[in-house]
Scaffold this active site. Structure first.
Site, mmCIF file in Angstrom:
data_model
loop_
_atom_site.group_PDB
_atom_site.id
_atom_site.type_symbol
_atom_site.label_atom_id
_atom_site.label_comp_id
_atom_site.label_asym_id
_atom_site.label_seq_id
_atom_site.Cartn_x
_atom_site.Cartn_y
_atom_site.Cartn_z
ATOM 1 N N GLU A 276 43.862 31.034 35.389
ATOM 2 C CA GLU A 276 44.792 31.225 36.504
ATOM 3 C C GLU A 276 44.070 31.261 37.841
ATOM 4 O OE1 GLU A 276 46.879 34.675 35.065
ATOM 5 O OE2 GLU A 276 45.241 35.982 35.661
ATOM 6 N N CYS B 52 44.882 44.161 69.464
ATOM 7 C CA CYS B 52 44.303 45.278 70.185
ATOM 8 C C CYS B 52 43.392 46.045 69.225
ATOM 9 C CB CYS B 52 45.443 46.161 70.696
ATOM 10 S SG CYS B 52 44.862 47.287 71.924
ATOM 11 N N GLY C 196 43.463 30.716 41.852
ATOM 12 C CA GLY C 196 44.274 30.781 43.072
ATOM 13 C C GLY C 196 43.517 30.092 44.197
ATOM 14 N N ARG C 197 42.441 30.775 44.650
ATOM 15 C CA ARG C 197 41.665 30.305 45.794
ATOM 16 C C ARG C 197 41.216 28.849 45.651
ATOM 17 N NH1 ARG C 197 38.660 33.923 48.778
ATOM 18 N NH2 ARG C 197 38.795 35.374 47.035
ATOM 19 N N ARG D 43 41.117 38.327 56.394
ATOM 20 C CA ARG D 43 39.937 38.324 55.519
ATOM 21 C C ARG D 43 38.641 38.712 56.240
ATOM 22 N NH1 ARG D 43 38.053 34.424 53.124
ATOM 23 N NH2 ARG D 43 37.406 35.495 51.242
HETATM 24 N N1 PLP Z 1 44.313 36.372 38.184
HETATM 25 C C1 PLP Z 1 44.227 37.662 38.539
HETATM 26 C C2 PLP Z 1 44.672 38.678 37.578
HETATM 27 C C3 PLP Z 1 43.745 38.033 39.793
HETATM 28 O O1 PLP Z 1 43.670 39.310 40.127
HETATM 29 C C4 PLP Z 1 43.345 37.013 40.701
HETATM 30 C C5 PLP Z 1 42.831 37.333 42.035
HETATM 31 O O2 PLP Z 1 42.203 38.289 42.316
HETATM 32 C C6 PLP Z 1 43.453 35.685 40.291
HETATM 33 C C7 PLP Z 1 43.939 35.393 39.034
HETATM 34 C C8 PLP Z 1 43.072 34.549 41.181
HETATM 35 O O3 PLP Z 1 41.739 34.596 41.508
HETATM 36 P P1 PLP Z 1 41.100 33.453 42.418
HETATM 37 O O4 PLP Z 1 41.969 33.297 43.606
HETATM 38 O O5 PLP Z 1 39.762 33.956 42.730
HETATM 39 O O6 PLP Z 1 41.047 32.218 41.574
#
Ligand code: PLP
Length: 470
Positions: free
Chosen positions: A319, A390, A321-322, A359
């Site tokens: 899974e 500010c 994301g980044r 970030r």
């Molecule tokens: N899955 C879980 C449970 C997460 O907590 C996170 C992000 O912290 C991700 C997936 C996605 O991680 P990333 O964006 O580093 O791939």
């Protein structure tokens, strides 16, 4: 009349373009600084998805998130293809929508065959609204409310159970109503260290997420006795912005050991989820592995461990994301005031800051920037790009290399697709910027710019204060 591209200075922002970094087939978006469609046009302007960034700002206002559809789709396909190529069993790539949750992004990930991971009722509502099938949605979170659990059950998504309270609550909810068995995965803490920022490390033992690995027997035993809970999988996530491959190999070993143990308790576990975590390039010195090499290591490690244990191959999930969306977006700002403190520093202020990108102030994250309307100019200045909040700590980039900039120039910050819009706030009552999706010269608004009226939408004025508010 034929227009030619102006000659770029040697130390110009051209060094950030994919064509300079190397846009070969095997290179994946997470190894670039700019979206894969980034180009410089004949006016010396940065173009993303065939759209001139300066024109986008004129059309849609500033600041503006600019999301490149091709980069996002390419990353989705690279993950999907690599898992099919290197894993002999069934696999499913799941987009961790916490990186950027909105209808358009979920719909794109869904259309590429990805599942969606959500961590709140709000993210679940968004994924469902984007048309994602409930059985492809995984509901995470270390403190889901009872209402969220009920919503997850009603929706029919898979619940990734994080702790004992949640397990007991689920057992109670499912026992008092005659549901079909609720499908769950169990999130366990693997106790694996990786070198990343403390806040984005989640797999080591001292973490707020997941069941303690020492209590696995007790958890499996409890779950095996629940007639309305069906444990189909085991999940672990070790952290984010990781460049090493070894921790994921170690994770594979631990997950397969748990799979063996789940069998001892006769749990119907057929899925393993290795989480996300692959890093991206925010600066030239970042050197993350490609999506393909990350996937290959994981697929081979899980398949190898299963073979060694003579186990049938589980369905393998990851899974990210980044690394799916981080590089696909840039944030464009308009340059305003400059404060020169001789011998100390020059501050270059832009019209956004920590509210659209928290970030840097949260994780001391580093970014690269360019002036989008003067891409070929030599980057002779060292300036600190400051936000307009500010707050002294509202700095987007310390010591950025840029050409001399003027008020009205368009400054872009790269690699802002992940954990920017999703972490954005209204601090100082700044309306959240708009986001546009660009593709082949077309730009569509996917998130409208907030208005001052939007900021007051949830405000209520008790009657006794009305006279004072005038
Ligand atoms: N899955 C879980 C449970 C997460 O907590 C996170 C992000 O912290 C991700 C997936 C996605 O991680 P990333 O964006 O580093 O791939």
């Amino acid at each position: 009349m034929l227009s030619t591209r102006p000659v770029a200075a040697e130390n110009s922002a051209h060094q950030y373009l994919p064509e300079t970094i190397g846009a070969s087939e095997s290179r994946s978006p997470n190894q670039q600084l700019l979206p894969i469609t980034a180009k410089v046009n004949s006016q010396d302007h940065l173009e993303i998805g065939g759209c001139d960034v300066t024109t986008l700002i004129e059309r849609f206002g500033s600041p503006l998130y600019i999301l490149d559809e091709e980069t996002l789709r390419t990353a989705c396909r690279q993950y999907r293809d690599a898992f099919s190529r290197y894993y002999p069993g069934e696999s499913q790539v799941v987009y961790a929508s916490k990186a950027w949750s909105c209808l358009a992004v979920c719909a794109i990930a869904n259309s590429e065959g990805l599942g969606i991971d959500v961590v709140s009722g709000g993210e679940l509502h968004t994924a469902v609204g984007a048309g994602v099938r409930p059985d492809k949605i995984y509901f995470h979170g270390n403190n889901k409310s009872r209402a969220e659990l009920n919503l997850a059950i009603e929706t029919g998504c898979i619940i990734v159970v994080d702790n004992w309270l949640e397990l007991h609550t689920l057992a109670e909810i499912t026992q008092t109503a005659s549901f079909m068995p609720v499908q769950i995965m169990l999130r366990l803490t693997p106790g694996i260290e990786c070198h990343t920022h403390e806040y984005i490390r989640t797999g080591h033992l001292d973490s707020k997420f997941g069941f303690d690995p020492d209590g696995v027997d007790e958890v499996f035993n409890f779950v095996s006795k629940q007639s309305f809970i069906s444990c189909i999988g085991i999940h672990a996530h070790i952290g984010s912005q990781i460049f090493e491959l070894q921790p994921h190999q170690d994770l594979a070993k631990v997950l397969v050991q748990w799979l063996v143990k789940a069998g001892e308790y006769k749990l119907p576990v057929t899925e393993l989820n290795v989480g996300g975590g692959l890093g991206i390039r925010y600066t030239e010195s970042d050197d993350p592995p490609s999506i393909e090499s990350w996937a290959k290591v994981i697929c081979e490690a899980i398949a190898g461990e299963c073979q060694a244990q003579q186990l049938p191959l589980p369905k393998l999930l990851c899974e990210p994301g980044r690394s799916l969306i981080g590089t696909a977006c840039i944030t464009a700002y308009t340059v305003g005031n400059q404060k020169v403190i001789p011998g100390i520093r020059t501050y270059l202020a832009v019209d956004g800051g920590m509210s659209d990108n928290p970030r840097p102030i949260t994780y001391q994250s580093l970014y690269r920037a360019a002036i989008a309307n003067r891409m070929g100019s030599p980057m002779t200045e060292t300036v600190t790009v400051a936000g307009k909040h500010c707050e002294s700590g509202d700095i987007l980039i310390k010591n950025a290399q840029l050409p001399p900039a003027e008020p009205g120039d368009v400054l872009v910050v790269m690699s802002t697709g992940a954990y920017n819009y999703s972490m954005a706030s209204n601090y100082n009552r700044l309306p959240r910027p708009a986001a546009v999706l660009v593709r082949e010269g077309e730009a569509n608004v996917i998130l409208q710019r907030e208005t001052y009226q939007d900021l007051l939408r949830q405000d209520r004025l008790p009657e006794r204060l009305i006279g004072f508010a005038k």
